[in-house]
Motif scaffolding. Structure first.
Motif, mmCIF file in Angstrom:
data_model
loop_
_atom_site.group_PDB
_atom_site.id
_atom_site.type_symbol
_atom_site.label_atom_id
_atom_site.label_comp_id
_atom_site.label_asym_id
_atom_site.label_seq_id
_atom_site.Cartn_x
_atom_site.Cartn_y
_atom_site.Cartn_z
ATOM 1 N N UNK A 94 54.938 36.265 29.321
ATOM 2 C CA UNK A 94 54.046 37.127 30.095
ATOM 3 C C UNK A 94 52.587 36.765 29.881
ATOM 4 N N UNK A 95 52.260 36.239 28.698
ATOM 5 C CA UNK A 95 50.884 35.761 28.509
ATOM 6 C C UNK A 95 50.596 34.588 29.438
ATOM 7 N N UNK A 96 51.598 33.745 29.627
ATOM 8 C CA UNK A 96 51.435 32.608 30.546
ATOM 9 C C UNK A 96 51.284 33.104 31.983
ATOM 10 N N UNK A 97 52.018 34.143 32.359
ATOM 11 C CA UNK A 97 51.931 34.667 33.727
ATOM 12 C C UNK A 97 50.545 35.217 34.037
ATOM 13 N N UNK A 98 49.807 35.607 33.011
ATOM 14 C CA UNK A 98 48.462 36.157 33.218
ATOM 15 C C UNK A 98 47.379 35.075 33.237
ATOM 16 N N UNK A 99 47.767 33.833 33.094
ATOM 17 C CA UNK A 99 46.787 32.752 33.066
ATOM 18 C C UNK A 99 45.865 32.721 34.290
ATOM 19 N N UNK A 100 46.352 33.042 35.511
ATOM 20 C CA UNK A 100 45.447 32.985 36.673
ATOM 21 C C UNK A 100 44.214 33.871 36.575
ATOM 22 N N UNK A 101 44.248 34.929 35.758
ATOM 23 C CA UNK A 101 43.081 35.811 35.693
ATOM 24 C C UNK A 101 42.121 35.398 34.576
ATOM 25 N N UNK A 102 42.439 34.327 33.871
ATOM 26 C CA UNK A 102 41.557 33.880 32.797
ATOM 27 C C UNK A 102 40.196 33.486 33.374
ATOM 28 N N UNK A 103 39.144 33.990 32.779
ATOM 29 C CA UNK A 103 37.800 33.658 33.246
ATOM 30 C C UNK A 103 37.314 34.508 34.399
ATOM 31 N N UNK A 104 38.098 35.533 34.817
ATOM 32 C CA UNK A 104 37.691 36.381 35.927
ATOM 33 C C UNK A 104 38.272 35.919 37.253
ATOM 34 N N UNK A 105 37.999 36.676 38.298
ATOM 35 C CA UNK A 105 38.553 36.393 39.622
ATOM 36 C C UNK A 105 37.469 36.512 40.696
ATOM 37 N N UNK A 106 37.597 35.741 41.771
ATOM 38 C CA UNK A 106 36.650 35.879 42.880
ATOM 39 C C UNK A 106 36.987 37.085 43.753
ATOM 40 N N UNK A 107 35.977 37.651 44.378
ATOM 41 C CA UNK A 107 36.153 38.680 45.402
ATOM 42 C C UNK A 107 35.259 38.319 46.583
ATOM 43 N N UNK A 108 35.706 38.676 47.772
ATOM 44 C CA UNK A 108 34.891 38.415 48.965
ATOM 45 C C UNK A 108 33.726 39.392 48.998
ATOM 46 N N UNK A 109 32.595 38.920 49.475
ATOM 47 C CA UNK A 109 31.426 39.790 49.584
ATOM 48 C C UNK A 109 30.753 39.609 50.937
ATOM 49 N N UNK A 110 30.036 40.632 51.327
ATOM 50 C CA UNK A 110 29.262 40.599 52.571
ATOM 51 C C UNK A 110 27.813 40.316 52.205
ATOM 52 N N UNK A 111 27.321 39.171 52.619
ATOM 53 C CA UNK A 111 25.981 38.754 52.206
ATOM 54 C C UNK A 111 24.886 39.521 52.943
ATOM 55 N N UNK A 112 25.094 39.759 54.246
ATOM 56 C CA UNK A 112 24.066 40.426 55.052
ATOM 57 C C UNK A 112 24.709 41.474 55.955
ATOM 58 N N UNK A 113 23.897 42.405 56.426
ATOM 59 C CA UNK A 113 24.396 43.414 57.363
ATOM 60 C C UNK A 113 24.771 42.768 58.696
#
Length: 366
Positions: A94-113
């Protein structure tokens, strides 16, 4: 359509790969002890408290007894480090299964209105009858850009309307324009409580929920979760009489503050799920739990008209690059069905579009 991304920490775990190895800790302690004793000897010789011929040379200054004590102390130190990682209770698998979240994760953002405006315009052009839902998302996206948030947010939505008006389809198109992964949950076809959040280890069928699975698979911290027919989800009772309801699973995730420290029942680790967005659908308000309604924006949507279905067929046909004759034939079919009052819905039109696309791509036999 959304191109900007930022990274969030997502967790407060320390992965084992980031911890020192036992041999490195032992070597560091040995080096420190050796340097300390050599310095003490040098000071003692300079002060006249020790004769130079009594000096212990560097290769003998740390003996076997010292190394045994160093090893014991190193093991204890690493045990404390491991217990503070937040993953000490997990098996290696299960520690190996969590490897993708190592170092944080990207999220989409809206740069401008302006970017938020473009998304809303594109979504409205496809499905203008979903204007109340599009407008609610539009305001959330503009606020995300205006406040400079690292990700995008809008109020959790419950879309209430007759079957076949395109509630789920609209949600999938929204995810397309936001460039975020989606996970679909049918509240009537599966135990929705466990489907969303998973179940604790110890159950025979223990597994992470679809939310956590999507985060790990897509390596993304802000997916869009679509829950269909949320009003029809029933409670689940275990053999011990414990009740599990969809409401119990949803409430911590719908509140941004509690979602930021949400604990996965399977992995038993805390994750930042506050950038996950929610769209739920229902055929009526009857059966919608009051706690869910109080935390969501509930929108009543009108039934589709024939003109709106024609508009959808033309827009979707053009998006699928169907030739003009095929779209014209599709319009004739819709007119015939409308005259016969055959209960047209978006599902009917979508199936007709699928059939038309299949026929257009079908090879010609000699």
């Amino acid at each position: 359509m959304t191109q900007s991304q930022s990274k969030i920490p997502f967790h407060d775990l320390t992965f084992y790969d980031d911890l020192p190895k036992l041999r490195d800790v032992e070597a560091r302690l040995k080096t420190f002890l050796k340097a300390t004793r050599e310095r003490a000897q040098r000071i003692a010789i300079e002060a006249g408290r020790m004769a130079d011929e009594d000096r212990v040379y560097s290769y003998d200054i740390v003996n076997d007894a010292d190394m045994r004590r160093i090893k014991i102390r190193s093991v204890r130190y690493l045990e404390r480090l491991h217990s503070s990682t937040g993953m000490y209770h997990l098996a290696e698998e299960n520690r190996v299964r969590l490897t993708p979240i190592k170092g944080g994760l990207p999220v989409a953002r809206i740069a401008t209105e302006l970017e938020a405006d473009e998304i809303a315009v594109a979504l409205h052009a496809e499905m203008p009858w979903m204007a109340p839902a599009t407008e609610a998302v539009w305001h959330g996206l503009r606020a995300s850009a205006r406040e400079g948030l690292p990700g995008l947010r809008f109020s959790p939505l419950v879309l209430v309307g007759s079957p076949g008006i395109g509630k789920s389809f609209w949600a999938r198109r929204l995810a397309h324009y936001l460039s975020v992964p989606t996970t679909m949950i049918d509240a009537t076809g599966e135990p929705a409580t466990f489907a969303i959040v998973g179940s604790q280890r110890g159950w025979s069928s223990a597994t992470p929920g679809k939310l956590m699975q999507t985060v790990l698979k897509e390596r993304h911290g802000g997916p869009l979760v679509i829950v269909d027919e949320v009003e029809k989800s029933g409670d689940i009772h275990s053999s011990r009489g414990t009740r599990h309801s969809l409401t119990d699973a949803l409430l911590p995730l719908l509140e941004r503050m509690t979602a930021a420290t949400w604990e996965c029942p399977f992995f038993q680790i805390k994750c930042d799920m506050s950038w996950v967005n929610w769209v739920m659908t229902a055929n009526s308000r009857r059966g919608l739990p009051e706690p869910v309604q109080s935390r969501c924006l509930v929108l009543d949507l009108a039934d589709l008209t024939t003109d709106q279905l024609r508009h959808f067929a033309q827009t979707e046909g053009a998006r699928r690059c169907l030739p003009d004759p095929a779209i014209a034939a599709l319009m004739d079919v819709l007119d015939c069905l409308a005259i016969k009052n055959s209960g047209l819905s978006l599902r009917t039109v979508s199936r007709t579009l699928d059939r038309a696309q299949t026929l257009v791509c079908k090879p010609i036999l000699n």
